[in-house]
Scaffold this motif. Sequence first.
Motif, PDB file in Angstrom:
ATOM      1  N   LEU A 268       5.273  -1.921   8.934  1.00  0.00           N
ATOM      2  CA  LEU A 268       4.092  -1.500   9.549  1.00  0.00           C
ATOM      3  C   LEU A 268       3.482  -2.795  10.006  1.00  0.00           C
ATOM      4  CD1 LEU A 268       1.973   1.408   7.761  1.00  0.00           C
ATOM      5  CD2 LEU A 268       3.877   1.460   9.482  1.00  0.00           C
ATOM      6  N   MET A 269       2.668  -3.305  10.374  1.00  0.00           N
ATOM      7  CA  MET A 269       1.786  -4.396  11.012  1.00  0.00           C
ATOM      8  C   MET A 269       0.658  -4.049  11.849  1.00  0.00           C
ATOM      9  SD  MET A 269       3.220  -8.094  13.184  1.00  0.00           S
ATOM     10  CE  MET A 269       2.599  -6.959  15.228  1.00  0.00           C
ATOM     11  N   ASP A 270      -0.318  -5.420  11.487  1.00  0.00           N
ATOM     12  CA  ASP A 270      -1.690  -5.168  11.671  1.00  0.00           C
ATOM     13  C   ASP A 270      -1.916  -6.364  11.322  1.00  0.00           C
ATOM     14  OD1 ASP A 270      -3.729  -3.480   9.053  1.00  0.00           O
ATOM     15  OD2 ASP A 270      -2.195  -4.639   8.529  1.00  0.00           O
ATOM     16  N   SER A 271      -3.725  -6.431  10.833  1.00  0.00           N
ATOM     17  CA  SER A 271      -4.705  -8.223  10.914  1.00  0.00           C
ATOM     18  C   SER A 271      -5.172  -7.576  10.315  1.00  0.00           C
ATOM     19  CB  SER A 271      -4.380  -8.489  11.911  1.00  0.00           C
ATOM     20  OG  SER A 271      -6.019  -7.766  13.285  1.00  0.00           O
ATOM     21  N   VAL A 272      -5.924  -8.228   9.578  1.00  0.00           N
ATOM     22  CA  VAL A 272      -7.142  -8.761   8.494  1.00  0.00           C
ATOM     23  C   VAL A 272      -7.543  -9.724   8.905  1.00  0.00           C
ATOM     24  CG1 VAL A 272      -5.873  -9.257   6.703  1.00  0.00           C
ATOM     25  CG2 VAL A 272      -7.370  -8.695   6.481  1.00  0.00           C
ATOM     26  N   ASP A 273      -8.749 -10.310   8.439  1.00  0.00           N
ATOM     27  CA  ASP A 273      -9.489 -11.081   8.685  1.00  0.00           C
ATOM     28  C   ASP A 273      -8.245 -13.154   9.710  1.00  0.00           C
ATOM     29  OD1 ASP A 273     -10.158 -11.207   5.251  1.00  0.00           O
ATOM     30  OD2 ASP A 273     -11.561 -10.615   7.593  1.00  0.00           O
ATOM     31  N   GLY A 274      -8.035 -11.980  11.243  1.00  0.00           N
ATOM     32  CA  GLY A 274      -7.917 -12.580  12.177  1.00  0.00           C
ATOM     33  C   GLY A 274      -6.300 -13.395  11.585  1.00  0.00           C
ATOM     34  N   MET A 275      -5.037 -13.117  10.237  1.00  0.00           N
ATOM     35  CA  MET A 275      -4.173 -13.347   9.484  1.00  0.00           C
ATOM     36  C   MET A 275      -3.589 -12.060  10.034  1.00  0.00           C
ATOM     37  SD  MET A 275      -4.308 -15.318   6.378  1.00  0.00           S
ATOM     38  CE  MET A 275      -5.822 -14.211   5.476  1.00  0.00           C
ATOM     39  N   PRO A 276      -1.677 -12.034  10.312  1.00  0.00           N
ATOM     40  CA  PRO A 276      -1.173 -10.995  10.869  1.00  0.00           C
ATOM     41  C   PRO A 276      -0.338 -10.420   9.124  1.00  0.00           C
ATOM     42  CG  PRO A 276       0.056 -12.813  11.495  1.00  0.00           C
ATOM     43  CD  PRO A 276      -1.435 -13.688  11.155  1.00  0.00           C
ATOM     44  N   ARG A 277      -0.672  -9.289   9.706  1.00  0.00           N
ATOM     45  CA  ARG A 277      -0.252  -8.349   7.410  1.00  0.00           C
ATOM     46  C   ARG A 277       0.922  -7.637   8.191  1.00  0.00           C
ATOM     47  NH1 ARG A 277      -5.139  -5.632   5.138  1.00  0.00           N
ATOM     48  NH2 ARG A 277      -4.760  -4.688   6.919  1.00  0.00           N
ATOM     49  N   VAL A 278       1.603  -7.678   7.403  1.00  0.00           N
ATOM     50  CA  VAL A 278       2.368  -6.652   7.460  1.00  0.00           C
ATOM     51  C   VAL A 278       3.262  -6.009   6.286  1.00  0.00           C
ATOM     52  CG1 VAL A 278       5.849  -6.358   8.032  1.00  0.00           C
ATOM     53  CG2 VAL A 278       4.399  -8.727   9.231  1.00  0.00           C
ATOM     54  N   THR A 279       3.396  -4.446   6.336  1.00  0.00           N
ATOM     55  CA  THR A 279       3.756  -3.711   5.593  1.00  0.00           C
ATOM     56  C   THR A 279       4.876  -3.125   5.838  1.00  0.00           C
ATOM     57  OG1 THR A 279       0.836  -3.781   5.093  1.00  0.00           O
ATOM     58  CG2 THR A 279       1.822  -1.813   3.552  1.00  0.00           C
ATOM     59  N   ALA A 280       5.925  -2.642   4.766  1.00  0.00           N
ATOM     60  CA  ALA A 280       6.663  -1.585   4.461  1.00  0.00           C
ATOM     61  C   ALA A 280       6.131  -0.311   3.231  1.00  0.00           C
ATOM     62  CB  ALA A 280       8.460  -2.554   3.817  1.00  0.00           C
ATOM     63  N   ALA A 281       6.515   0.534   4.642  1.00  0.00           N
ATOM     64  CA  ALA A 281       6.196   1.897   3.635  1.00  0.00           C
ATOM     65  C   ALA A 281       7.385   1.981   3.512  1.00  0.00           C
ATOM     66  CB  ALA A 281       5.491   3.168   4.762  1.00  0.00           C
ATOM     67  N   VAL A 282       7.453   2.605   1.640  1.00  0.00           N
ATOM     68  CA  VAL A 282       8.068   3.045   1.199  1.00  0.00           C
ATOM     69  C   VAL A 282       7.955   3.981  -0.090  1.00  0.00           C
ATOM     70  CG1 VAL A 282       9.700   2.034  -0.502  1.00  0.00           C
ATOM     71  CG2 VAL A 282       8.788  -0.003   0.575  1.00  0.00           C
ATOM     72  N   GLN A 283       9.480   5.245   0.007  1.00  0.00           N
ATOM     73  CA  GLN A 283       8.533   6.034  -0.541  1.00  0.00           C
ATOM     74  C   GLN A 283       9.649   6.459  -1.503  1.00  0.00           C
ATOM     75  OE1 GLN A 283       9.886   9.794   2.437  1.00  0.00           O
ATOM     76  NE2 GLN A 283       8.261  10.880   1.204  1.00  0.00           N
ATOM     77  N   VAL A 284       9.025   6.586  -2.743  1.00  0.00           N
ATOM     78  CA  VAL A 284       9.657   6.526  -3.995  1.00  0.00           C
ATOM     79  C   VAL A 284       9.701   8.261  -4.234  1.00  0.00           C
ATOM     80  CG1 VAL A 284      10.364   6.596  -6.168  1.00  0.00           C
ATOM     81  CG2 VAL A 284       9.593   4.466  -4.587  1.00  0.00           C
ATOM     82  N   THR A 285      10.461   9.055  -4.738  1.00  0.00           N
ATOM     83  CA  THR A 285      10.068  10.053  -5.039  1.00  0.00           C
ATOM     84  C   THR A 285      10.696  10.573  -6.816  1.00  0.00           C
ATOM     85  OG1 THR A 285      13.199  11.247  -4.076  1.00  0.00           O
ATOM     86  CG2 THR A 285      10.489  11.618  -3.108  1.00  0.00           C
ATOM     87  N   ALA A 286      12.114   9.497  -6.805  1.00  0.00           N
ATOM     88  CA  ALA A 286      12.994   9.954  -8.979  1.00  0.00           C
ATOM     89  C   ALA A 286      12.496   8.349  -9.370  1.00  0.00           C
ATOM     90  CB  ALA A 286      13.859   9.302  -7.969  1.00  0.00           C
ATOM     91  N   PHE A 287      11.556   8.956 -10.549  1.00  0.00           N
ATOM     92  CA  PHE A 287      10.574   8.251 -10.863  1.00  0.00           C
ATOM     93  C   PHE A 287      10.878   8.005 -12.703  1.00  0.00           C
ATOM     94  CE2 PHE A 287       7.383   9.783 -11.733  1.00  0.00           C
ATOM     95  CZ  PHE A 287       6.642  10.968 -11.075  1.00  0.00           C
ATOM     96  N   THR A 288      11.028   8.082 -13.377  1.00  0.00           N
ATOM     97  CA  THR A 288      10.705   8.437 -15.306  1.00  0.00           C
ATOM     98  C   THR A 288       9.690   7.170 -15.833  1.00  0.00           C
ATOM     99  OG1 THR A 288      11.483   5.995 -15.871  1.00  0.00           O
ATOM    100  CG2 THR A 288      12.830   7.791 -15.637  1.00  0.00           C
ATOM    101  N   GLY A 289       8.278   8.274 -16.378  1.00  0.00           N
ATOM    102  CA  GLY A 289       7.527   7.306 -17.489  1.00  0.00           C
ATOM    103  C   GLY A 289       5.799   8.616 -17.082  1.00  0.00           C
TER     104      GLY A 289
END
Length: 347
Positions: A268-289
């Motif tokens: 995903l790419m958008d911007s914040v305060d004039g700076m580009p922001r790139v975010t990966a959407a990551v899904q986790v379904t297996a975890f411990t704790g």
Amino acid sequence: MAQLKPEEWDAHYARGGRFRPLGPAERRLLAEHVPAPAGGRCLDVGCGLGELARHLAGSGYRVDAVDRSAVALAEARGAGGTGVTYLRLDIERDSLDRLPHAAYDLITVRLGWAFVRDRTRVLGRLRERLRPGGALCVITPVVDAVPERERGVALDEEEIGSLCAGWESAGRYDADGLALLVLRGPAPAELVCAGKGRPAPHALTGAGVVVTDAVGRVLLGWSVRGVWELPGGKNEPGEDFAAAAVRELEEETSLQADPAGARVRAILMDSVDGMPRVTAAVQVTAFTGEPAVTEPRLIRRWEWHEPADLPRLTQPLFTPSAHVLDTVWPGLLPGLPPVHRYPVAEG
């Protein structure tokens, strides 16, 4: 406040542990603000030894009283009285379909809300159990009125504000140092997305992690900046998005996952305060704790949320987290700010 296990509550009551008795101010305020209607039904959540349940039954309600402690319920039943049905039920872990009735004129939570971890989800389920015109009554110690050592059993003003949000009417009354809240008319909330201020200069790349448990609930953290957000953060130099997601997940919540099982769903790419922001959407379904607050300077608490509740959150949702959630559940969140979305193909 750390959530106690049922066996820990059993031990508390078995060694004679008690809570503050129901006081005259509470009795007066209950009679004034939530009198029993004809045939009125009440659900007393976290009833403990049943003092409030018996009082409400004596005032005209037919009461279903639930608690997670078998020891407390046994003592409550032994105290006698009529008009109360006791049921062992964990309000966070058990289905409310186990309740004897579908809806109630009054739901009470006395001295117990600070012990609820997933407050937003539980509040949503309790709202659904109110009859039209019914009330949720929460009686709680307040941080300013208790010693520091008792902070964990009290609510601060922000927590009380969160509890009171999303109601047509929210009355607050003083009961000898306790806050007695009477909440009526669940009011649908519109989704609000909010930022958290200008970031420090940085190449704004990172990952947002959608962690779902065995029944499909998603983990969100309540930020010190006043927004709900997913676990996640910036990449370390040379670190891929899946590895960054798993590392940040453990650092922020103590949950552990295998990067090989973390699925990058989109960039995903958008911007914040004039700076580009790139975010990966990551899904986790297996975890411990179990989720824990490991960075209290950033996150106040972690809660499991039902996805269907997300469009009606009464507090803002961090914009990049909203975009990541919309990747996993397309169309769930209406009216999101614009974003460039690049789906990642399977395999």
